[in-house]
Design a protein around this motif. Structure first.
Motif, PDB file in Angstrom:
ATOM      1  N   TYR A 111      -0.776  -2.611  -4.511  1.00 51.83           N
ATOM      2  CA  TYR A 111      -2.151  -2.159  -4.750  1.00 51.83           C
ATOM      3  C   TYR A 111      -2.260  -0.663  -4.976  1.00 51.83           C
ATOM      4  CZ  TYR A 111      -3.874  -6.799  -3.709  1.00 51.83           C
ATOM      5  OH  TYR A 111      -4.120  -8.142  -3.752  1.00 51.83           O
ATOM      6  N   GLY A 124     -12.880  -3.483  -2.564  1.00 54.84           N
ATOM      7  CA  GLY A 124     -11.804  -4.008  -3.410  1.00 54.84           C
ATOM      8  C   GLY A 124     -12.318  -4.687  -4.672  1.00 54.84           C
ATOM      9  N   THR A 136      -9.235 -14.616 -10.192  1.00 51.34           N
ATOM     10  CA  THR A 136     -10.204 -14.684  -9.092  1.00 51.34           C
ATOM     11  C   THR A 136     -11.530 -15.234  -9.624  1.00 51.34           C
ATOM     12  OG1 THR A 136     -10.951 -12.445  -9.547  1.00 51.34           O
ATOM     13  CG2 THR A 136      -9.163 -12.676  -7.944  1.00 51.34           C
ATOM     14  N   PHE A 181      -2.517 -13.388 -10.830  1.00 47.32           N
ATOM     15  CA  PHE A 181      -3.439 -14.398 -10.289  1.00 47.32           C
ATOM     16  C   PHE A 181      -4.817 -14.136 -10.881  1.00 47.32           C
ATOM     17  CE2 PHE A 181      -3.302 -10.690  -7.541  1.00 47.32           C
ATOM     18  CZ  PHE A 181      -4.635 -10.376  -7.377  1.00 47.32           C
ATOM     19  N   GLY A 203     -11.277  -4.899  -7.768  1.00 46.14           N
ATOM     20  CA  GLY A 203     -10.399  -5.451  -8.811  1.00 46.14           C
ATOM     21  C   GLY A 203     -10.587  -4.747 -10.141  1.00 46.14           C
ATOM     22  N   LEU A 220      -6.772   0.771 -10.295  1.00 42.36           N
ATOM     23  CA  LEU A 220      -7.903  -0.157 -10.445  1.00 42.36           C
ATOM     24  C   LEU A 220      -9.227   0.600 -10.499  1.00 42.36           C
ATOM     25  CD1 LEU A 220      -6.800  -3.180  -8.237  1.00 42.36           C
ATOM     26  CD2 LEU A 220      -7.038  -3.098 -10.713  1.00 42.36           C
ATOM     27  N   GLU A 277     -12.297   1.304  -3.018  1.00 41.13           N
ATOM     28  CA  GLU A 277     -11.120   0.731  -3.691  1.00 41.13           C
ATOM     29  C   GLU A 277      -9.887   1.557  -3.322  1.00 41.13           C
ATOM     30  OE1 GLU A 277     -10.338  -1.981  -5.890  1.00 41.13           O
ATOM     31  OE2 GLU A 277      -8.483  -1.073  -5.161  1.00 41.13           O
ATOM     32  N   VAL A 278      -8.816   0.913  -2.844  1.00 45.43           N
ATOM     33  CA  VAL A 278      -7.610   1.676  -2.480  1.00 45.43           C
ATOM     34  C   VAL A 278      -6.764   2.060  -3.685  1.00 45.43           C
ATOM     35  CG1 VAL A 278      -7.137   0.942  -0.109  1.00 45.43           C
ATOM     36  CG2 VAL A 278      -6.399  -0.502  -1.992  1.00 45.43           C
ATOM     37  N   TYR A 323       0.778  -1.251   0.000  1.00 45.48           N
ATOM     38  CA  TYR A 323       0.000   0.000   0.000  1.00 45.48           C
ATOM     39  C   TYR A 323       0.804   1.292   0.000  1.00 45.48           C
ATOM     40  CZ  TYR A 323      -3.691  -3.275   1.171  1.00 45.48           C
ATOM     41  OH  TYR A 323      -4.562  -4.327   1.141  1.00 45.48           O
ATOM     42  N   ASN A 380     -14.634 -10.020  -2.517  1.00 51.32           N
ATOM     43  CA  ASN A 380     -14.008 -11.276  -2.932  1.00 51.32           C
ATOM     44  C   ASN A 380     -12.504 -11.084  -2.910  1.00 51.32           C
ATOM     45  OD1 ASN A 380     -14.223 -14.035  -4.092  1.00 51.32           O
ATOM     46  ND2 ASN A 380     -13.061 -13.084  -5.745  1.00 51.32           N
ATOM     47  N   GLU A 381     -11.834 -11.917  -2.134  1.00 50.73           N
ATOM     48  CA  GLU A 381     -10.365 -11.886  -2.046  1.00 50.73           C
ATOM     49  C   GLU A 381      -9.823 -10.506  -1.660  1.00 50.73           C
ATOM     50  OE1 GLU A 381      -7.599 -14.052  -4.282  1.00 50.73           O
ATOM     51  OE2 GLU A 381      -9.119 -15.138  -5.394  1.00 50.73           O
ATOM     52  N   VAL A 382     -10.406  -9.901  -0.658  1.00 51.56           N
ATOM     53  CA  VAL A 382      -9.861  -8.651  -0.130  1.00 51.56           C
ATOM     54  C   VAL A 382      -9.291  -8.868   1.271  1.00 51.56           C
ATOM     55  CG1 VAL A 382     -10.401  -6.263   0.523  1.00 51.56           C
ATOM     56  CG2 VAL A 382     -11.410  -7.251  -1.535  1.00 51.56           C
TER      57      VAL A 382
HETATM   58  C1  LIG Z   1      -7.016  -9.793  -4.843  1.00 49.51           C
HETATM   59  S1  LIG Z   1      -7.773  -8.372  -5.480  1.00 49.51           S
HETATM   60  C2  LIG Z   1      -9.450  -8.956  -5.711  1.00 49.51           C
HETATM   61  C3  LIG Z   1     -10.194  -8.123  -6.701  1.00 49.51           C
HETATM   62  C4  LIG Z   1     -11.645  -8.517  -6.982  1.00 49.51           C
HETATM   63  N1  LIG Z   1     -12.451  -8.488  -5.785  1.00 49.51           N
HETATM   64  C5  LIG Z   1     -11.729  -9.872  -7.648  1.00 49.51           C
HETATM   65  O1  LIG Z   1     -12.239 -10.787  -7.037  1.00 49.51           O
HETATM   66  O2  LIG Z   1     -11.279  -9.975  -8.790  1.00 49.51           O
HETATM   67  C6  LIG Z   1      -7.888  -7.340  -4.064  1.00 49.51           C
HETATM   68  C7  LIG Z   1      -8.645  -6.037  -4.307  1.00 49.51           C
HETATM   69  O3  LIG Z   1      -8.830  -5.364  -3.066  1.00 49.51           O
HETATM   70  C8  LIG Z   1      -8.337  -4.048  -3.163  1.00 49.51           C
HETATM   71  N2  LIG Z   1      -7.924  -3.704  -1.813  1.00 49.51           N
HETATM   72  C9  LIG Z   1      -6.870  -4.192  -1.144  1.00 49.51           C
HETATM   73  N3  LIG Z   1      -6.852  -3.693   0.100  1.00 49.51           N
HETATM   74  C10 LIG Z   1      -7.947  -2.901   0.228  1.00 49.51           C
HETATM   75  C11 LIG Z   1      -8.486  -2.116   1.281  1.00 49.51           C
HETATM   76  N4  LIG Z   1      -7.867  -2.035   2.448  1.00 49.51           N
HETATM   77  N5  LIG Z   1      -9.650  -1.459   1.054  1.00 49.51           N
HETATM   78  C12 LIG Z   1     -10.263  -1.525  -0.151  1.00 49.51           C
HETATM   79  N6  LIG Z   1      -9.786  -2.239  -1.197  1.00 49.51           N
HETATM   80  C13 LIG Z   1      -8.649  -2.916  -1.000  1.00 49.51           C
HETATM   81  C14 LIG Z   1      -7.266  -4.137  -4.216  1.00 49.51           C
HETATM   82  O4  LIG Z   1      -6.897  -2.912  -4.769  1.00 49.51           O
HETATM   83  C15 LIG Z   1      -7.953  -5.054  -5.212  1.00 49.51           C
HETATM   84  O5  LIG Z   1      -8.931  -4.353  -5.948  1.00 49.51           O
END
Ligand SMILES: C[S@@+](CC[C@H](N)C(=O)[O-])C[C@H]1O[C@@H](n2cnc3c(N)ncnc32)[C@H](O)[C@@H]1O
Length: 341
Positions: A13, A59, A28, A26, A61, A92, A87-88, A6, A128-130
């Motif tokens: 990210y 998050g 998702t 990767f 993606g 993205l 979204e951070v 970060y 998902n995956e955050v």
């Molecule tokens: C592994 S990616 C998953 C993206 C999407 N959800 C998918 O399933 O394809 C993680 C996502 O979370 C965002 N992210 C990571 N840390 C975050 C935070 N603290 N708050 C909000 N978004 C975050 C990243 O920028 C990215 O968009």
């Protein structure tokens, strides 16, 4: 981990390097197939139908899940008033804006981007995956006590170093874990859920990620923890290799999420496969005739990736919390494992 993911302009990210999908680091579930989002839409529609106005996606993606969900909710005649994305990554966020305006142009006006969680909301919060991307603290057992593993410089290279950790800073970990055991804890994940619990007036939080309940997470044989790095579809365990250029994740301890101080009701916990089956994935698959091989074969292959225990079906879980919504949730109607947390 926080800096590598970060740091402004440099973190994975925040520097525009995060690559999701077939050509990236990767992939998702929403990128594997729209079947994922179409199933989730059925669960979300039920909740919107209970008088909840908005969706908040954490998050997002590339924005694929948002576009799929909006399209499917339109077909189900259950669109949210607003689709809000937290979204951070500025990079993205720009990709999400582009993809949503291309794939769901009529609905793009409902989408807005948040800088922080709203102080108060009635919403279905999804991610998902955050949770696996939130910085963890790494621990090591030595002479019967826990030390924290931090990062130092050794010969100009990043290296692990241990330091004492006050027992009060640690959650209850199994007392019988042996010396040399390494693992992670995620105060940031618990804190995020606490924030959601404080702000959600009415609605649900549905989180998809890979991980286990505490009993499996802190299993004696999982003695090197779950910290993983992803670079161009190769997974490895060295977070010092390409800081800022590779993803760093840790599996999620779902028991810790359930136990966190959030004040929400636990509405269900199950595998991704069970959730998708409960939400009707086999019916969606059956809409395409098997004789139409050009359409059916890729769809069936994607369903296999989402459902198979050898792929995403079992390692990935979904947990749901809520306030002032009526259970049961359709995604957990069969095979709910909440009692195992
Ligand atoms: C592994 S990616 C998953 C993206 C999407 N959800 C998918 O399933 O394809 C993680 C996502 O979370 C965002 N992210 C990571 N840390 C975050 C935070 N603290 N708050 C909000 N978004 C975050 C990243 O920028 C990215 O968009």
């Amino acid at each position: 981990m926080h800096l590598a993911l970060y740091a402004p302009g440099l973190g994975y990210y925040s520097a525009g390097s995060c690559k999701i999908g077939a050509g990236g680091d990767f992939t998702t579930a929403p990128e594997v197939s729209p079947l994922f989002g179409r199933c989730l839409a059925r669960q979300v529609a039920d909740l919107l139908n209970q008088g909840v106005d908005d969706i908040i996606e954490l998050g997002a993606g590339r924005g694929t899940l948002a576009a799929t969900l909006l399209g499917e909710l339109e077909s189900l005649q259950q669109l949210p008033a607003r689709y809000r994305i937290l979204e951070v990554s500025a990079d993205l966020r720009a990709r999400q804006q582009q993809l949503i305006s291309e794939r769901a142009p009529r609905l793009a006006a409902r989408v807005e981007w948040l800088q922080t969680l709203p102080e108060s909301c009635a919403a279905v919060v999804i991610s998902n995956e955050v949770i696996d991307a939130l910085p963890v603290r790494r621990l090591r057992r030595e002479q019967g006590r826990w030390l924290e593993l931090g990062v130092t410089l050794s010969d100009d290279r990043l290296a692990w170093a241990t330091r004492a950790t006050p027992a009060t800073a640690l959650p209850d970990l199994p007392a019988d874990l042996p010396d040399d055991y390494e693992t992670e804890i995620s105060p940031a994940a618990s804190a995020l859920l606490g924030e959601l619990g404080r702000r959600l007036q009415r609605g649900a939080v549905i989180l998809f990620d890979y991980g286990f309940p505490a009993r499996e997470y802190y299993h004696p044989q999982r003695n090197r923890g779950t910290l993983m790095c992803h670079y161009r579809h190769t997974a490895h365990g060295d977070p010092f290799l390409w800081p800022g250029l590779q993803d760093i994740t840790a599996h999620v301890d779902f028991s810790a999420l359930a136990r966190a101080d959030h004040g929400l009701d636990l509405l269900g916990y199950t595998s991704q496969a069970q959730f998708l089956i409960n939400c009707g994935i086999t019916g969606l698959l059956a809409e395409v005739p098997a004789a139409d091989a050009a359409r059916y074969a890729p769809l069936a292959a994607a369903a296999q990736t989402l459902l198979s225990p050898a792929e995403m079906g079992e390692l990935f879980k979904v947990i749901a919390f809520g306030r002032a919504v009526l259970p049961p949730l359709r995604g957990f109607i069969s095979g709910d494992r909440a009692h195992r947390l």
